[in-house]
Write a protein that holds these residues in place. Structure first.
Motif, short mmCIF file in Angstrom:
data_model
loop_
_atom_site.label_atom_id
_atom_site.label_comp_id
_atom_site.label_asym_id
_atom_site.label_seq_id
_atom_site.Cartn_x
_atom_site.Cartn_y
_atom_site.Cartn_z
N SER A 513 9.95 19.47 27.37
CA SER A 513 11.28 19.34 27.10
C SER A 513 11.98 20.12 26.02
CB SER A 513 11.40 17.84 26.71
OG SER A 513 12.57 17.45 26.31
N ASN A 514 11.13 20.45 24.95
CA ASN A 514 11.71 21.34 23.93
C ASN A 514 11.95 22.85 24.45
OD1 ASN A 514 10.90 23.02 21.26
ND2 ASN A 514 12.55 21.61 20.81
N LEU A 515 10.85 23.17 25.03
CA LEU A 515 11.00 24.69 25.37
C LEU A 515 12.22 24.68 26.25
CD1 LEU A 515 7.46 25.52 26.03
CD2 LEU A 515 8.75 26.14 24.16
N ILE A 549 19.95 34.47 23.79
CA ILE A 549 20.44 35.18 22.83
C ILE A 549 19.28 35.88 22.25
CG2 ILE A 549 22.59 33.80 22.20
CD1 ILE A 549 20.71 32.32 20.13
N GLY A 550 17.86 35.20 22.52
CA GLY A 550 16.77 36.11 22.05
C GLY A 550 16.49 35.94 20.65
N ILE A 551 15.54 36.47 20.11
CA ILE A 551 15.25 36.65 18.75
C ILE A 551 14.62 37.75 18.23
CG2 ILE A 551 13.37 35.16 17.09
CD1 ILE A 551 13.06 33.41 19.98
N GLY A 604 16.68 37.88 26.11
CA GLY A 604 16.15 36.71 26.62
C GLY A 604 15.01 36.53 25.79
N SER A 605 14.14 35.39 26.13
CA SER A 605 12.90 34.80 25.50
C SER A 605 12.14 34.14 26.44
CB SER A 605 13.11 33.98 24.37
OG SER A 605 14.19 34.27 23.72
N THR A 606 10.73 34.46 26.29
CA THR A 606 9.73 33.70 27.19
C THR A 606 8.83 33.21 26.49
OG1 THR A 606 10.21 35.65 28.83
CG2 THR A 606 8.12 34.17 28.90
P1 ADP Z 1 16.01 23.88 17.09
O1 ADP Z 1 16.26 22.59 16.79
O2 ADP Z 1 16.69 24.64 15.94
O3 ADP Z 1 16.28 24.54 18.48
P2 ADP Z 1 13.31 24.83 17.38
O4 ADP Z 1 11.97 24.50 16.54
O5 ADP Z 1 13.23 24.24 18.78
O6 ADP Z 1 14.40 24.24 16.63
O7 ADP Z 1 13.52 26.38 17.47
C1 ADP Z 1 13.43 26.85 16.30
C2 ADP Z 1 14.45 28.12 16.24
O8 ADP Z 1 13.84 29.04 17.27
C3 ADP Z 1 15.64 27.76 16.90
O9 ADP Z 1 16.79 27.48 15.66
C4 ADP Z 1 16.44 29.22 17.58
O10 ADP Z 1 16.89 29.92 16.53
C5 ADP Z 1 15.07 29.73 18.08
N1 ADP Z 1 14.81 29.47 19.47
C6 ADP Z 1 13.98 28.55 20.03
N2 ADP Z 1 13.91 28.92 21.20
C7 ADP Z 1 14.94 29.89 21.51
C8 ADP Z 1 15.49 30.56 22.86
N3 ADP Z 1 14.97 29.89 24.08
N4 ADP Z 1 15.94 31.54 22.83
C9 ADP Z 1 16.60 31.78 21.40
N5 ADP Z 1 16.34 31.40 20.19
C10 ADP Z 1 15.46 30.21 20.46
#
Ligand code: ADP
Length: 615
Positions: A513-515, A549-551, A604-606
């Motif tokens: 769910s979080n992902l 937005i990616g990281i 994007g992110s995977t």
């Molecule tokens: P949050 O509640 O901030 O989403 P998470 O622990 O789930 O906390 O994620 C930590 C951080 O990772 C997010 O604040 C975001 O900056 C980055 N992040 C997580 N998933 C993604 C994604 N799919 N694309 C871009 N950044 C992401």
């Protein structure tokens, strides 16, 4: 973050550093006062032995009364034998013949001795006596007994370090003059080289009433050596002795007094007195006596070594410190060797060596005390931090717990209010909807905090059940579908058929769910998300790929830490706690799995979850 050090702290540091260096110098000065001649002599000899042997002047030839001579004559040579020898030598015109022994010992009748005196004169014989020079005015005592009284006799005592210097009985020095009167070796060398003052010679130092220098030794056997009988019988070609200094002496291994110990060997018969004489004379002829550097240079070196040792002991890790110290010592020994081998320059080794050991053992306990104090401070600070951390966790847990009930009540009420479709105006409905969404967000946040508390108090236990991961994912995605629709995001599922695996359903649901929620949150409107599952090599892979937005690469390693949010979302436009991925990784690790991410900013992110099929 490194905090700026206050000036008083900095001053204190300098003061401590100065104190330590002062202490090191103090130790070095005290150590330099000790007489370490024996050790120094040992290292000196090591250098003499290991350096390439120096050249000789080529001016000296030895004629020895050796075992062969004694076997052939069946006695020591008498006056007649010497007459034969001198007559043979006379034919080859040597520069001078030296006899460093008691010439009156030679047996013969008065007539024979007269003939000997004659023959000796013809080869310019100089008898060198072990005895000290007689006082001025009574030099006559120094003459040989008649009929040899007209032969030249000079004093040339040899030295051995028995009562002074290294006290190991080794002969290392030669005496140039006594109370300003030159001795035999210096006289012979002077006549050859044209020098006429001790100051003309290298490495001369004063000792008691004499001027002395260290002998530049050659290994035993360096000088050309011929048997007395062979020379006396005329078997040796005459050009061998032409214009040479011929030293005649005993080498029959019969009497230890005819031998000396040398830096090369401490055998009682290491080198015959005749060969020692050759070494002494050559040192003066070539003027290449080893030079001992002045005391202050040695003191300076010892101080420097002490400072380096203290710095190494106090600043480097013990293992590395010891290694660098050993390297410094070896380097120093090597330098001392090179200086000696290249130009006979003798720097002190014993004092620096002892300084290293003493400084090391003096400062190691000091370092241990400092480190002990530091680790005690760390321990105290750590204790405090643990207490604060515990207080914080307790507070968060209690607070979240207390928030849960009122939140549930708010949600229940908003649902009831929204169900009544008649009484609400559209704007009131909108307001209540917002209240409902916000309380849902808050509930999720509280849920995360509670999970964190459970993790930190290690309360979580896996409740494993066989589950079809594809079905679990579909349910999760379905629940989040409304979120995706709000942003017009398409979620594509490509699932391989999978066997059921044992997982904790609740925890894995939270992970997926979080992902998926993150993929929706951090993607632009109208984009799509691809969720895939596959099985390979006994492992199960779930991937959630977005076009969001990616990281950036430098943030990836922090992503799974508590409360971390990447730079591009910290402005608060997209809400979040920074706990989701931390919990996800913890839950996946509990299943012996791994979670990872590949990402490119603006592309994007995977996220990949990798679980073992058989837990
Ligand atoms: P949050 O509640 O901030 O989403 P998470 O622990 O789930 O906390 O994620 C930590 C951080 O990772 C997010 O604040 C975001 O900056 C980055 N992040 C997580 N998933 C993604 C994604 N799919 N694309 C871009 N950044 C992401």
């Amino acid at each position: 973050m490194e905090r700026e050090k206050s000036p008083s702290k900095r001053n204190r540091r300098w003061l401590f550093a100065a104190l330590r260096i002062g202490l090191a110098i103090g130790l070095a000065i005290i150590i330099s006062q000790f007489r370490l001649n024996y050790l120094e002599g040992f290292f000196y000899d090591m250098r003499v032995r290991t350096r390439p042997a120096p050249h000789t002047s080529g001016q000296i030839v030895l004629v020895t009364i050796d075992t062969k001579t004694q076997e052939q004559l069946r006695r020591l040579p008498n006056a007649d034998d010497f007459v034969h020898l001198f007559n043979q030598l006379h034919k080859s015109a040597p520069r001078q013949v030296l006899y460093p022994d008691d010439f009156n010992e030679i047996m013969g009748s008065y007539d024979q001795l007269e003939a000997l005196a004659q023959a000796a004169k013809s080869v310019n014989l100089l008898v060198i006596e072990e005895r000290e020079l007689p006082d001025q005015g009574v030099e006559d005592e120094f003459r040989l007994l008649p009929p040899l009284q007209d032969l030249d006799v000079e004093s040339g005592p040899t030295t051995a370090d028995v009562y002074n210097f290294a006290r190991d009985g080794v002969s290392r020095r030669l005496i140039l003059d006594l109370e300003g009167r030159p001795l035999a070796e210096m006289k012979v060398a002077d006549s050859l080289t044209g020098r006429n003052s001790v100051t003309d010679y290298r490495g001369v130092f004063t000792f008691k009433r004499t001027h002395q220098a260290y002998i530049n030794y050659h290994p035993t056997g360096t000088y050309p050596k011929y048997s007395f009988v062979d020379v006396a019988d005329g078997y040796i070609p005459s050009n061998v002795f032409k214009n040479k200094i011929v030293i005649v002496g005993k080498d029959n291994k019969a009497d230890e007094n005819d031998y000396v110990m040398t830096p090369y060997s401490r055998d009682l018969t290491a080198m015959s007195t005749a060969e020692l004489q050759a070494n002494m004379l050559d040192t003066l002829i070539l003027n290449n006596a080893p030079i001992q550097v002045p005391y202050w240079v040695n003191l300076l070196i010892t101080c420097l070594i002490a400072i380096v040792t203290v710095l190494i002991v106090l600043t480097l890790r013990p293992g590395r410190g010891l290694f660098i110290l050993a390297l410094t010592l070896t380097g120093y020994l090597f330098c001392s060797w090179v200086l000696f081998a290249a130009d006979g320059i003798w720097i002190d080794v014993a004092h620096p060596l002892l300084t290293v050991f003493i400084c090391y053992y003096f400062f190691i306990p000091y370092r241990l005390i400092i480190e002990n104090r530091r680790s005690w401070e760390y321990y105290q600070r750590n204790n405090l931090l643990t207490q604060v951390e515990e207080l914080k966790s307790n507070f968060l847990r209690l607070m979240s717990h207390d928030l849960k009930t009122p939140l549930a009540r708010i949600q229940g009420m908003t649902e009831i209010a929204l169900r009544d479709t008649t009484k609400l105006t559209p704007s009131q409905r909108e307001a209540i909807k917002t209240i409902s969404d916000s309380s849902q967000e808050l509930t999720e946040f509280v849920g995360s905090i509670l999970n964190l508390g459970r993790i930190e108090s290690k309360e979580i236990k896996l409740q494993l059940k066989s589950r079809d991961i594809n079905a679990l994912l579909s349910e999760t995605i379905q629940k989040l579908d409304y979120l995706a629709k709000q942003k017009n995001i398409r979620i594509v599922m490509e699932f391989e058929p999978l066997f059921s695996v044992k997982v904790d359903e609740d925890l894995m649901r939270q992970v997926f769910s979080n992902l998926v929620e993150n993929a929706i949150k951090y993607s632009p409107e109208g984009s799509s998300i691809l969720v895939t599952t596959e099985e390979s090599n006994g492992r199960l892979m779930v991937q959630v790929a977005d076009q969001g937005i990616g990281i950036s690469a430098d943030e990836i390693e922090n992503l799974f830490t508590k409360f971390y949010r990447s730079r591009n979302v910290r402005d608060g436009a997209i809400k979040g706690s920074g706990l989701g991925l931390y919990l996800a990784r913890y839950f996946v690790n509990l299943h012996n799995g791994q979670i990872s991410v590949e990402s490119e900013p603006a592309k994007g992110s995977t996220f990949t979850v990798d679980l073992p099929m058989d837990l």
